[in-house]
Design a protein around this motif. Structure first.
Motif, PDB file in Angstrom:
ATOM      1  N   VAL A  75      40.859  53.267  73.796  1.00  0.00           N
ATOM      2  CA  VAL A  75      41.453  52.778  72.555  1.00  0.00           C
ATOM      3  C   VAL A  75      42.907  52.346  72.715  1.00  0.00           C
ATOM      4  O   VAL A  75      43.434  51.638  71.853  1.00  0.00           O
ATOM      5  N   ARG A  76      43.564  52.729  73.804  1.00  0.00           N
ATOM      6  CA  ARG A  76      44.930  52.243  74.041  1.00  0.00           C
ATOM      7  C   ARG A  76      44.964  50.732  74.175  1.00  0.00           C
ATOM      8  O   ARG A  76      46.000  50.105  73.987  1.00  0.00           O
ATOM      9  N   ALA A  77      43.838  50.122  74.485  1.00  0.00           N
ATOM     10  CA  ALA A  77      43.771  48.675  74.681  1.00  0.00           C
ATOM     11  C   ALA A  77      43.580  47.903  73.385  1.00  0.00           C
ATOM     12  O   ALA A  77      43.701  46.679  73.381  1.00  0.00           O
ATOM     13  N   VAL A  78      43.337  48.583  72.278  1.00  0.00           N
ATOM     14  CA  VAL A  78      43.016  47.889  71.031  1.00  0.00           C
ATOM     15  C   VAL A  78      44.142  46.958  70.597  1.00  0.00           C
ATOM     16  O   VAL A  78      43.916  45.765  70.351  1.00  0.00           O
ATOM     17  N   ALA A  79      45.353  47.459  70.481  1.00  0.00           N
ATOM     18  CA  ALA A  79      46.463  46.617  69.995  1.00  0.00           C
ATOM     19  C   ALA A  79      46.728  45.431  70.925  1.00  0.00           C
ATOM     20  O   ALA A  79      46.858  44.296  70.447  1.00  0.00           O
ATOM     21  N   PRO A  80      46.785  45.632  72.251  1.00  0.00           N
ATOM     22  CA  PRO A  80      46.979  44.465  73.119  1.00  0.00           C
ATOM     23  C   PRO A  80      45.825  43.462  73.052  1.00  0.00           C
ATOM     24  O   PRO A  80      46.042  42.253  73.151  1.00  0.00           O
ATOM     25  N   LEU A  81      44.611  43.948  72.854  1.00  0.00           N
ATOM     26  CA  LEU A  81      43.475  43.037  72.729  1.00  0.00           C
ATOM     27  C   LEU A  81      43.534  42.267  71.412  1.00  0.00           C
ATOM     28  O   LEU A  81      43.191  41.088  71.372  1.00  0.00           O
ATOM     29  N   VAL A  82      43.991  42.910  70.351  1.00  0.00           N
ATOM     30  CA  VAL A  82      44.173  42.197  69.085  1.00  0.00           C
ATOM     31  C   VAL A  82      45.207  41.090  69.281  1.00  0.00           C
ATOM     32  O   VAL A  82      45.021  39.967  68.812  1.00  0.00           O
ATOM     33  N   ASP A  83      46.272  41.393  70.011  1.00  0.00           N
ATOM     34  CA  ASP A  83      47.276  40.356  70.323  1.00  0.00           C
ATOM     35  C   ASP A  83      46.640  39.205  71.093  1.00  0.00           C
ATOM     36  O   ASP A  83      46.955  38.041  70.853  1.00  0.00           O
ATOM     37  N   ALA A  84      45.720  39.538  72.010  1.00  0.00           N
ATOM     38  CA  ALA A  84      45.067  38.509  72.827  1.00  0.00           C
ATOM     39  C   ALA A  84      44.148  37.610  72.002  1.00  0.00           C
ATOM     40  O   ALA A  84      43.817  36.502  72.435  1.00  0.00           O
ATOM     41  N   LEU A  85      43.774  38.047  70.813  1.00  0.00           N
ATOM     42  CA  LEU A  85      42.956  37.200  69.937  1.00  0.00           C
ATOM     43  C   LEU A  85      43.720  35.938  69.526  1.00  0.00           C
ATOM     44  O   LEU A  85      43.114  34.960  69.112  1.00  0.00           O
ATOM     45  N   GLY A  86      45.026  35.970  69.664  1.00  0.00           N
ATOM     46  CA  GLY A  86      45.847  34.811  69.332  1.00  0.00           C
ATOM     47  C   GLY A  86      46.197  33.946  70.526  1.00  0.00           C
ATOM     48  O   GLY A  86      46.981  33.002  70.402  1.00  0.00           O
ATOM     49  N   ASP A  87      45.610  34.217  71.675  1.00  0.00           N
ATOM     50  CA  ASP A  87      45.882  33.437  72.883  1.00  0.00           C
ATOM     51  C   ASP A  87      45.498  31.971  72.666  1.00  0.00           C
ATOM     52  O   ASP A  87      44.587  31.665  71.901  1.00  0.00           O
ATOM     53  N   THR A  88      46.177  31.091  73.362  1.00  0.00           N
ATOM     54  CA  THR A  88      45.879  29.659  73.228  1.00  0.00           C
ATOM     55  C   THR A  88      44.594  29.274  73.942  1.00  0.00           C
ATOM     56  O   THR A  88      44.017  28.226  73.647  1.00  0.00           O
ATOM     57  N   GLU A  89      44.132  30.088  74.853  1.00  0.00           N
ATOM     58  CA  GLU A  89      42.943  29.774  75.645  1.00  0.00           C
ATOM     59  C   GLU A  89      41.677  30.397  75.039  1.00  0.00           C
ATOM     60  O   GLU A  89      41.638  31.579  74.720  1.00  0.00           O
ATOM     61  N   VAL A  90      40.656  29.570  74.912  1.00  0.00           N
ATOM     62  CA  VAL A  90      39.377  29.995  74.345  1.00  0.00           C
ATOM     63  C   VAL A  90      38.789  31.174  75.114  1.00  0.00           C
ATOM     64  O   VAL A  90      38.327  32.153  74.519  1.00  0.00           O
ATOM     65  N   VAL A  91      38.794  31.097  76.428  1.00  0.00           N
ATOM     66  CA  VAL A  91      38.168  32.126  77.252  1.00  0.00           C
ATOM     67  C   VAL A  91      38.824  33.488  77.020  1.00  0.00           C
ATOM     68  O   VAL A  91      38.155  34.523  77.044  1.00  0.00           O
ATOM     69  N   VAL A  92      40.101  33.502  76.745  1.00  0.00           N
ATOM     70  CA  VAL A  92      40.810  34.763  76.504  1.00  0.00           C
ATOM     71  C   VAL A  92      40.465  35.300  75.114  1.00  0.00           C
ATOM     72  O   VAL A  92      40.164  36.486  74.964  1.00  0.00           O
ATOM     73  N   ARG A  93      40.482  34.439  74.102  1.00  0.00           N
ATOM     74  CA  ARG A  93      40.138  34.876  72.746  1.00  0.00           C
ATOM     75  C   ARG A  93      38.714  35.422  72.697  1.00  0.00           C
ATOM     76  O   ARG A  93      38.454  36.463  72.095  1.00  0.00           O
ATOM     77  N   ARG A  94      37.802  34.712  73.352  1.00  0.00           N
ATOM     78  CA  ARG A  94      36.402  35.161  73.361  1.00  0.00           C
ATOM     79  C   ARG A  94      36.272  36.513  74.054  1.00  0.00           C
ATOM     80  O   ARG A  94      35.641  37.436  73.545  1.00  0.00           O
ATOM     81  N   SER A  95      36.885  36.656  75.213  1.00  0.00           N
ATOM     82  CA  SER A  95      36.800  37.913  75.966  1.00  0.00           C
ATOM     83  C   SER A  95      37.432  39.074  75.205  1.00  0.00           C
ATOM     84  O   SER A  95      36.921  40.193  75.231  1.00  0.00           O
ATOM     85  N   ALA A  96      38.539  38.812  74.522  1.00  0.00           N
ATOM     86  CA  ALA A  96      39.194  39.865  73.747  1.00  0.00           C
ATOM     87  C   ALA A  96      38.310  40.304  72.580  1.00  0.00           C
ATOM     88  O   ALA A  96      38.202  41.505  72.287  1.00  0.00           O
ATOM     89  N   ALA A  97      37.663  39.357  71.917  1.00  0.00           N
ATOM     90  CA  ALA A  97      36.771  39.700  70.808  1.00  0.00           C
ATOM     91  C   ALA A  97      35.603  40.553  71.299  1.00  0.00           C
ATOM     92  O   ALA A  97      35.270  41.580  70.690  1.00  0.00           O
ATOM     93  N   VAL A  98      34.995  40.147  72.394  1.00  0.00           N
ATOM     94  CA  VAL A  98      33.880  40.920  72.959  1.00  0.00           C
ATOM     95  C   VAL A  98      34.350  42.327  73.318  1.00  0.00           C
ATOM     96  O   VAL A  98      33.680  43.322  73.015  1.00  0.00           O
ATOM     97  N   ALA A  99      35.504  42.411  73.952  1.00  0.00           N
ATOM     98  CA  ALA A  99      36.043  43.710  74.367  1.00  0.00           C
ATOM     99  C   ALA A  99      36.273  44.623  73.171  1.00  0.00           C
ATOM    100  O   ALA A  99      35.965  45.821  73.216  1.00  0.00           O
ATOM    101  N   LEU A 100      36.821  44.071  72.096  1.00  0.00           N
ATOM    102  CA  LEU A 100      37.050  44.888  70.907  1.00  0.00           C
ATOM    103  C   LEU A 100      35.745  45.402  70.319  1.00  0.00           C
ATOM    104  O   LEU A 100      35.668  46.540  69.847  1.00  0.00           O
ATOM    105  N   GLY A 101      34.708  44.600  70.369  1.00  0.00           N
ATOM    106  CA  GLY A 101      33.396  45.067  69.919  1.00  0.00           C
ATOM    107  C   GLY A 101      32.865  46.183  70.801  1.00  0.00           C
ATOM    108  O   GLY A 101      32.263  47.144  70.312  1.00  0.00           O
TER     109      GLY A 101
END
Length: 141
Positions: free
Chosen positions: A47-73
């Motif tokens: 769960v320490r990764a939740v906040a940084p992954l939420v930040d990654a949801l705003g990345d300019t790259e599609v592959v990063v946003r998609r991976s961050a969303a999957v990871a949060l799930g």
């Protein structure tokens, strides 16, 4: 020749090095490394990764946003539900699909933000929110 190369996400994941994987999420030279770090953090499930992954949801790259969303799930923490709902309006279909799956995995924790989305959004985002809620069955009612 550079003194330090890109982070080795595979080794960091094998060591369960959450802190360095979080740092790798910010590696600006290569979006694939950021995406791989997000995926590794999801598999680790810390769960320490939740906040940084939420930040990654705003990345300019599609592959990063998609991976961050999957990871949060995969992590399953309910804190990012609102941020994931916002991705239902992302301009990229892959990101929207990843957000839908992540929200479905969060289950009841995502009911309130999804209900708000049904009332406040239009078009595809609204339809996606309704479909996710319908898929939850009785708890969403």
């Amino acid at each position: 020749m550079a003194l330090f190369g890109p982070p080795d996400v595979t080794k960091l994941e094998a060591r369960q090095d959450v802190n360095r994987l979080i740092k790798a999420l910010g590696y600006q030279r290569d979006p694939h490394i950021r995406a791989a770090a997000a995926s590794a953090l999801g598999r680790i499930g810390d769960v320490r990764a939740v906040a940084p992954l939420v930040d990654a949801l705003g990345d300019t790259e599609v592959v990063v946003r998609r991976s961050a969303a999957v990871a949060l799930g995969e992590i399953g923490d309910d804190r990012p539900a609102q941020a994931l709902v916002a991705l239902l309006s992302d301009r990229e279909g892959d990101v929207r699909v990843a957000a839908r799956h992540a929200l479905a995995r969060l289950g009841p924790a995502s009911i309130a933000p999804l209900s708000q989305a049904v009332r406040a959004s239009e078009g595809e985002a609204r339809q996606a929110a309704m479909a996710i809620l319908a898929g939850m069955g009785l708890p969403a009612v």
